[in-house]
Design an enzyme around this catalytic site. Structure first.
Site, short mmCIF file in Angstrom:
data_model
loop_
_atom_site.label_atom_id
_atom_site.label_comp_id
_atom_site.label_asym_id
_atom_site.label_seq_id
_atom_site.Cartn_x
_atom_site.Cartn_y
_atom_site.Cartn_z
N LEU A 16 6.71 -1.08 9.74
CA LEU A 16 7.87 -0.51 10.44
C LEU A 16 7.66 0.97 10.72
O LEU A 16 7.98 1.47 11.80
CB LEU A 16 9.13 -0.72 9.57
CG LEU A 16 10.43 -0.12 10.08
CD1 LEU A 16 10.84 -0.71 11.43
CD2 LEU A 16 11.56 -0.35 9.06
N ASP B 272 2.77 9.38 4.18
CA ASP B 272 2.32 8.09 3.63
C ASP B 272 1.22 8.38 2.62
O ASP B 272 0.62 9.46 2.64
CB ASP B 272 1.79 7.17 4.74
CG ASP B 272 1.85 5.70 4.35
OD1 ASP B 272 2.68 4.97 4.92
OD2 ASP B 272 1.10 5.29 3.45
N ILE B 273 0.93 7.38 1.78
CA ILE B 273 -0.17 7.53 0.83
C ILE B 273 -1.51 7.37 1.55
O ILE B 273 -2.53 7.90 1.14
CB ILE B 273 0.01 6.51 -0.34
CG1 ILE B 273 -0.80 6.90 -1.56
CG2 ILE B 273 -0.27 5.09 0.10
CD1 ILE B 273 -0.32 6.23 -2.85
N ASP C 108 2.12 10.52 -2.31
CA ASP C 108 2.43 9.35 -3.13
C ASP C 108 3.92 9.51 -3.43
O ASP C 108 4.31 10.49 -4.06
CB ASP C 108 1.56 9.42 -4.40
CG ASP C 108 1.95 8.38 -5.42
OD1 ASP C 108 3.04 7.77 -5.30
OD2 ASP C 108 1.15 8.17 -6.36
N TYR D 40 11.95 -8.03 -5.85
CA TYR D 40 12.20 -7.31 -4.61
C TYR D 40 13.69 -7.41 -4.23
O TYR D 40 14.35 -6.40 -3.95
CB TYR D 40 11.31 -7.90 -3.52
CG TYR D 40 11.54 -7.39 -2.12
CD1 TYR D 40 11.44 -6.03 -1.81
CD2 TYR D 40 11.82 -8.29 -1.08
CE1 TYR D 40 11.62 -5.59 -0.50
CE2 TYR D 40 11.99 -7.85 0.22
CZ TYR D 40 11.90 -6.51 0.50
OH TYR D 40 12.08 -6.07 1.79
N LYS E 234 16.37 -4.40 -4.23
CA LYS E 234 17.07 -4.01 -3.00
C LYS E 234 18.59 -4.11 -3.19
O LYS E 234 19.35 -3.28 -2.68
CB LYS E 234 16.61 -4.86 -1.81
CG LYS E 234 15.25 -4.44 -1.26
CD LYS E 234 15.31 -3.04 -0.63
CE LYS E 234 14.00 -2.54 -0.12
NZ LYS E 234 14.04 -1.12 0.30
C1 AKB Z 1 9.43 -10.09 2.83
O1 AKB Z 1 9.08 -11.20 3.28
O2 AKB Z 1 9.36 -9.79 1.64
C2 AKB Z 1 10.02 -9.08 3.80
C3 AKB Z 1 11.51 -9.18 3.85
C4 AKB Z 1 12.17 -10.39 4.36
O3 AKB Z 1 12.17 -8.26 3.48
N1 AKB Z 1 9.47 -9.28 5.10
#
Ligand code: AKB
Length: 319
Positions: free
Chosen positions: A17, A38-39, A53, A143, A147
């Site tokens: 992105l 960016d790293i 970083d 993840y 989030k």
């Molecule tokens: C993923 O697949 O982890 C990402 C997302 C849907 O946030 N592309």
């Protein structure tokens, strides 16, 4: 330099992105007002770039002062598949670094902060079809958990400190300029690279796994729209649902095959199947439509045709 222009710092500017959003922001505000970080140092980068970083928040704060930054786009994240392989790193990058960035933004009184969220905040208790803006959120990946925590922090910083944080729950983003890294929706990009290389594709999800997706031009448009919206119009201070299209591996394969009839696919589901199965099929994005006029332009056939044109052009240039 226009004195009225925001001064923007982007983290993750070399990512999928970041690569395209940086270019859009440079077009809008001028290269001198956009500081890409960016790293990894991107090849042939045009504009101001600083290696960083993001866990080094002291350097980040220094760069914010050095360039008199007024807005941050914090794009660095460990995505769903990679996060499952290293949950500790995912938590550190996705939550701890983000919280420190919010703290810096609060202390330095920055005007606005943008941090993406994801459809990964949904879980198997969320309605699969037209997942509402406000609904059960029971993410199954680190993840998604990270989030969702960030979304709560955005609202908290807004309510408590009046920090103007804006966010979108991106579906899988499809694009051709830079590769994604470590997501579950990455199959929908990998498949194109095999197709234009005239190779068969082995898909890591089952043929009928439906997921929400968005084409990069629409993702860029949505990001800029939410960032430009008048603050009082934003009813959602966690993260906005945005939808664009929904398809399965079988459907995208069939759409590609209309252009490349020789193309073949096989299916070999791996651990990412379980992640995909915990996510929703489609999104109710009526808040985004009503609050800031969200309207996607690309559906599956239009996206596939555009991806193939660009990737085939590149393949020919390399041949
Ligand atoms: C993923 O697949 O982890 C990402 C997302 C849907 O946030 N592309």
């Amino acid at each position: 330099m226009h004195t009225s222009s925001p001064r923007i710092l982007i983290t993750g500017a070399a990512g999928q992105l970041g690569t395209e959003l940086t270019a859009e922001l440079q077009k809008l505000y001028g290269e001198a007002n956009v500081i890409a970080t960016d790293i990894r140092t991107p090849k042939n980068f045009q504009g101001i770039f600083e290696n960083i970083d993001v866990t080094n928040t002291i350097r980040l704060a220094y760069l914010i002062d050095k360039y008199k930054i007024t807005q941050i786009y914090h794009l660095v994240a460990i995505l769903s598949a990679k996060g499952e392989q290293n949950p500790t790193l995912a938590w550190q990058i996705n939550v701890e670094v983000t919280r420190q960035i919010l703290e810096i933004a609060r202390e330095k009184r920055l005007e606005k902060v943008y941090v993406p969220s994801s459809i990964a905040v949904f879980g198997d208790k969320t309605p699969k079809h037209n997942a509402p803006q406000y609904t059960i959120l029971n993410p199954s990946t680190i993840y998604g958990v990270s989030k969702l925590t960030c979304e709560m922090l955005f609202e908290y910083y807004y309510q408590k400190y009046n920090l103007d944080v804006r966010s979108l729950r991106y579906p899988g983003i499809i694009s051709y300029k830079a590769m994604p890294g470590g997501g579950t929706t990455d199959y929908a990009i990998d498949i194109f690279h095999k197709a234009v290389a005239r190779k068969p594709y082995e898909c890591f999800l089952k043929p009928d796994t439906y997921l929400p997706m968005i084409y990069m031009p629409d993702a860029l448009q949505a990001t800029l729209q939410v960032m430009h919206a008048e603050a009082h119009k934003l009813r959602v201070r966690t993260s906005y649902n945005i939808g664009a299209m929904t398809f399965s591996p079988r459907q995208i394969f069939e759409e590609i095959q209309k252009h490349l009839p020789e193309f073949q696919i096989t299916y070999q589901p791996d651990f990412r199947q379980q992640i995909a199965d915990s996510w929703v099929h489609s999104i109710d994005d009526s808040f985004a439509r009503e609050d800031w006029g969200w309207q996607p332009t690309f559906d599956l056939p239009a996206m596939v045709a555009d991806m193939l044109v660009h990737l085939q052009k590149r393949e020919m240039a390399w041949a």
